[in-house]
Design an enzyme around this catalytic site. Structure first.
Site, short mmCIF file in Angstrom:
data_model
loop_
_atom_site.label_atom_id
_atom_site.label_comp_id
_atom_site.label_asym_id
_atom_site.label_seq_id
_atom_site.Cartn_x
_atom_site.Cartn_y
_atom_site.Cartn_z
N CYS A 2 0.83 -1.21 0.00
CA CYS A 2 0.00 0.00 0.00
C CYS A 2 0.86 1.26 0.00
O CYS A 2 1.93 1.30 0.60
CB CYS A 2 -0.87 0.04 1.25
N ARG A 27 5.54 0.26 -6.18
CA ARG A 27 5.48 -0.57 -4.97
C ARG A 27 4.57 -1.78 -5.15
O ARG A 27 4.64 -2.73 -4.36
CB ARG A 27 4.95 0.26 -3.80
N TRP A 75 -2.70 -2.71 -1.74
CA TRP A 75 -2.21 -4.05 -2.04
C TRP A 75 -2.95 -4.97 -1.06
O TRP A 75 -2.73 -4.91 0.15
CB TRP A 75 -0.70 -4.10 -1.83
N ASN A 100 -1.77 1.98 5.63
CA ASN A 100 -0.84 0.96 5.15
C ASN A 100 -0.43 0.14 6.36
O ASN A 100 0.10 0.68 7.32
CB ASN A 100 0.39 1.65 4.52
N GLY A 101 -0.68 -1.16 6.34
CA GLY A 101 -0.32 -2.01 7.46
C GLY A 101 -1.41 -3.02 7.73
O GLY A 101 -2.27 -3.27 6.88
N GLU A 483 18.22 -17.32 -7.43
CA GLU A 483 17.77 -15.99 -7.87
C GLU A 483 17.19 -16.07 -9.28
O GLU A 483 16.17 -15.43 -9.58
CB GLU A 483 18.96 -15.02 -7.79
N LYS A 487 13.40 -14.97 -10.26
CA LYS A 487 13.09 -13.97 -11.30
C LYS A 487 12.09 -14.55 -12.29
O LYS A 487 11.12 -13.90 -12.67
CB LYS A 487 14.35 -13.54 -12.08
N GLU A 490 8.55 -14.90 -10.68
CA GLU A 490 7.80 -13.70 -10.33
C GLU A 490 7.32 -12.90 -11.54
O GLU A 490 6.26 -12.30 -11.48
CB GLU A 490 8.51 -12.82 -9.30
N HIS A 506 18.84 -36.99 -5.54
CA HIS A 506 18.19 -37.27 -4.25
C HIS A 506 16.71 -36.91 -4.28
O HIS A 506 16.08 -36.77 -3.24
CB HIS A 506 18.91 -36.50 -3.13
N LYS A 605 6.63 -3.96 -4.35
CA LYS A 605 8.06 -3.63 -4.36
C LYS A 605 8.61 -3.54 -2.95
O LYS A 605 9.71 -3.97 -2.66
CB LYS A 605 8.25 -2.29 -5.09
C1 F6R Z 1 12.34 -10.14 -5.85
C2 F6R Z 1 12.30 -9.08 -4.87
C3 F6R Z 1 11.95 -9.43 -3.48
C4 F6R Z 1 12.74 -8.53 -2.49
C5 F6R Z 1 12.26 -8.77 -1.07
C6 F6R Z 1 13.06 -7.97 -0.07
O1 F6R Z 1 12.70 -9.67 -7.11
O2 F6R Z 1 12.51 -7.94 -5.19
O3 F6R Z 1 12.18 -10.76 -3.20
O4 F6R Z 1 14.09 -8.81 -2.62
O5 F6R Z 1 10.92 -8.42 -0.96
O6 F6R Z 1 12.98 -6.61 -0.32
P1 F6R Z 1 14.06 -5.61 0.21
O7 F6R Z 1 15.35 -5.92 -0.45
O8 F6R Z 1 13.54 -4.24 -0.15
O9 F6R Z 1 14.14 -5.80 1.69
#
Ligand code: F6R
Length: 610
Positions: A2, A27, A75, A100-101, A483, A487, A490, A506, A605
């Site tokens: 949010c 975000r 969100w 937000n929360g 990673e 990617k 997501e 395994h 984000k």
């Molecule tokens: C994936 C991604 C998330 C963030 C995670 C932590 O692409 O961006 O997995 O890495 O939400 O966010 P930060 O780094 O802002 O604490």
């Protein structure tokens, strides 16, 4: 997550609110809304399910004006994304509020409020706050006093913007567990979830502290701390630029951010190196002195940032001989971990606002760690204010929800950390100089990796109709594989898993068939021959392999194996280099699938709630 924007001004604030919401879009959100108190002292509201542009369109069909207003991108946590759940929420046309929360005791409060005759129109937890403020107003007759009272009743995390027609020139802002800043203008004030939302209207910001409540009028701002004492909070001048969020001709922010990694890396190295060695105390005052005492390191983070921590653990144990343990923040914060003497706590976060990582840092500060260090990309964030030591990555504003340049600059920061610690534990000057040389050549080598884009784009076509993918790596390439899988899932919504290649037999080998592409990262290092044997296991079962390999790896295209042979000589920085093709692969698969790359579904984000 949010996003909140609010304003109190002499002018109409609706366009400021809409622009603020646009700037918070990165975000992640699923609905949006705004409300103002108009010249007849009536609360006017517009809300939509969907994008801020849809809100702007709906608003322009039925416009209104006002000099006090609040706005929100939602969100969904409680209740599905739809108009009735979108903020602002209003109680009986008297109070309007954005939040937000998460309110943890909302069920109990809701029952009480219903028993007192209050109505609920949404499925959100937020409505209990707006109804509670309304109820408190009946008793207190003053908006601030009503908010003080309600903050004692609600538990959980909340950043709030609240206005009421009984006091139409006033905005109350509350920060507890979720970020909120105040923008200071000339005869006007603004509130927002982050600085970025307000850059078009001000460069001056006050960062509210935990538990603060701000009473805002056009010409006066009074802040109360958690104990309700009046406090002064300093004004900070932001050095961020309002224009950073354009795509510079790229189709998506994510692609722009992938291609800006050479610059982001060299910016992160700037002023951190001195005469071909690491400069002193780059992690904060007396950090080198603190590093002499380190016996172990605990790294805590979430998501992509957690993956960077996993790579750092390989480096730290190998280069500095210092024990390192890496943990997901949401796990660390709820278990009793054993902390050995002289352990440095390191949290890693792009945003510096991730609720779990922030909570882990607060806990660490009470737990007897040697010191706490935040590696973060946002200078003006909660984490950088809370940690003892701070290292800022200089990736610049990252808009794409899927983290790219923040990840590789975190790795640069962590490599600098490992060398800085190793220096205090006997690393030779010659070894330090070699590692610094590798770092200095990194922007150029990353740039070279970006040149494989066309080849990777061709491979991406093979993935568009697949439902699953398996990523393999060994050693420090395992977190790179993790990673890569994150990617892909997501942004393209393909189910992807990652495994240490040695683990294949395994269990996961059972999944391998012609419909399960297997992606491997194969630098030319001491594990290459082992990895090749693992790849044979895949081919023997009809699995199709996609290998990102060093040109000397001797892995060539053949039936069932597509190899991208890259000029990527092996040194400790290889995880940074091998991340690039995996980012490009995920991006191009998502483009082919027509996904919403910069704002993937269900994701945010900045994850400011638990
Ligand atoms: C994936 C991604 C998330 C963030 C995670 C932590 O692409 O961006 O997995 O890495 O939400 O966010 P930060 O780094 O802002 O604490």
């Amino acid at each position: 997550m949010c996003g909140i924007v609010g304003a109190v001004a002499e002018r109409d604030v609706t366009q400021i609110l809409l622009e603020g919401l646009r700037r918070l879009e990165y975000r992640g959100y699923d609905s949006a809304g705004l409300a103002v108190i108009d010249e007849h002292q009536t609360i006017q509201r517009s809300r939509v399910k969907g994008k801020v542009q849809e809100l702007a369109d709906t608003f322009s069909e039925n416009p209104f004006r006002g000099r006090v207003g609040i706005a929100h991108t939602r969100w969904a946590t409680h209740g599905e994304p739809n108009v009735k759940n979108a903020h602002p929420h209003i109680c009986r046309d008297i109070v309007a509020l954005v939040h937000n929360g998460i309110i943890e005791n909302q069920e109990t409060l809701k029952k009480e409020l219903i028993s007192k005759g209050l109505e609920f129109y949404s499925d959100t937890d937020t409505e209990v706050i707006v109804n509670s403020v309304y109820l408190a107003l009946q008793e207190k007759d003053d908006l601030l006093d009503a908010v003080f009272k309600v903050c004692e009743q609600i538990s959980g995390s909340y950043a709030l913007g609240i206005m009421s027609k009984i006091d139409p020139d006033r905005l109350i802002a509350v920060r507890k567990g979720s970020p909120l800043v105040i923008g200071v203008g000339v005869g006007e004030y603004f509130i927002a979830s982050d600085v970025f939302a307000l850059l078009p209207v001000t460069q001056q910001f006050i960062f509210l502290e935990e538990g603060d409540i701000a009473d805002i009028n056009r010409d006066q701002l009074i802040i109360y701390d958690a104990k309700r004492n009046k406090v002064e909070r300093s004004i900070n001048i932001s050095r961020l630029n309002a224009d950073v969020a354009d795509k510079s001709g790229y189709r998506h922010y994510m692609l722009k951010e992938i291609f800006s990694q050479p610059v982001a890396i060299s910016d992160t190295l700037e002023k951190r190196l001195n005469n071909k060695l690491i400069a002193n105390n780059i992690f904060g005052e007396q950090s080198d002195e603190i590093f002499t005492k380190i016996k172990s390191v605990k790294i805590v983070a979430c998501g992509t940032s957690y993956h960077s921590g996993l790579i750092a653990a390989y480096w730290l144990e190998e280069i500095a001989g210092i024990q390192c343990h890496v943990e997901i923040a949401s796990e660390f914060r709820y278990r009793n971990s054993v902390i050995s003497d002289n352990t440095l706590f390191v949290c890693i976060s792009q945003s510096g606002e991730t609720a779990d990582t922030l909570a882990a840092l607060s806990l660490a500060k009470q737990e007897g760690f040697l010191s706490t260090l935040a590696i973060c990309n946002v200078a003006e964030s909660s984490m950088t204010r809370e940690a003892d030591l701070v290292f800022l990555t200089k990736a610049g504003h990252e808009v794409g929800v899927a983290s790219t340049k923040a990840f590789t600059t975190q790795l640069v920061a962590l490599y600098l950390l490992v060398i800085s610690i190793a220096k205090q534990h006997g690393l030779s000057k010659a070894d330090e100089a070699k590692m610094v040389e590798d770092l200095q050549s990194l922007p150029g080598r990353v740039n070279h990796m970006l040149q494989y884009e066309d080849e990777i784009k061709t491979l991406a076509a093979d993935f568009a109709d697949k439902h699953h993918a398996l990523f393999l790596g060994r050693g420090s390439m395992l977190p790179v594989a993790m990673e890569g899988a994150l990617k892909l899932k997501e942004i393209s919504y393909i189910h992807a898993e990652s495994y240490a290649a040695g683990e294949l037999k395994h269990g996961p080998l059972a999944l391998v068939d012609k419909d399960m592409p297997v992606i491997a990262v194969a630098p030319n290092n001491h594990l290459l021959e082992k990895l090749k044997s693992n790849l044979q296991e895949v081919r023997a079962r009809g699995g199709r392999l996609y290998v990102f390999a060093d040109r000397h790896s001797n892995l060539n295209n053949s039936d069932g194996l597509e190899a991208v042979q890259m000029e990527a000589d092996y040194d400790h920085t290889a995880p940074i280099l091998y991340t690039i093709p995996l980012q490009l692969l995920a991006y191009h698969v998502a483009v082919i699938k027509g996904a919403d790359i910069d704002q993937p579904r269900n994701l945010a984000k900045s994850v400011t709630v638990e």
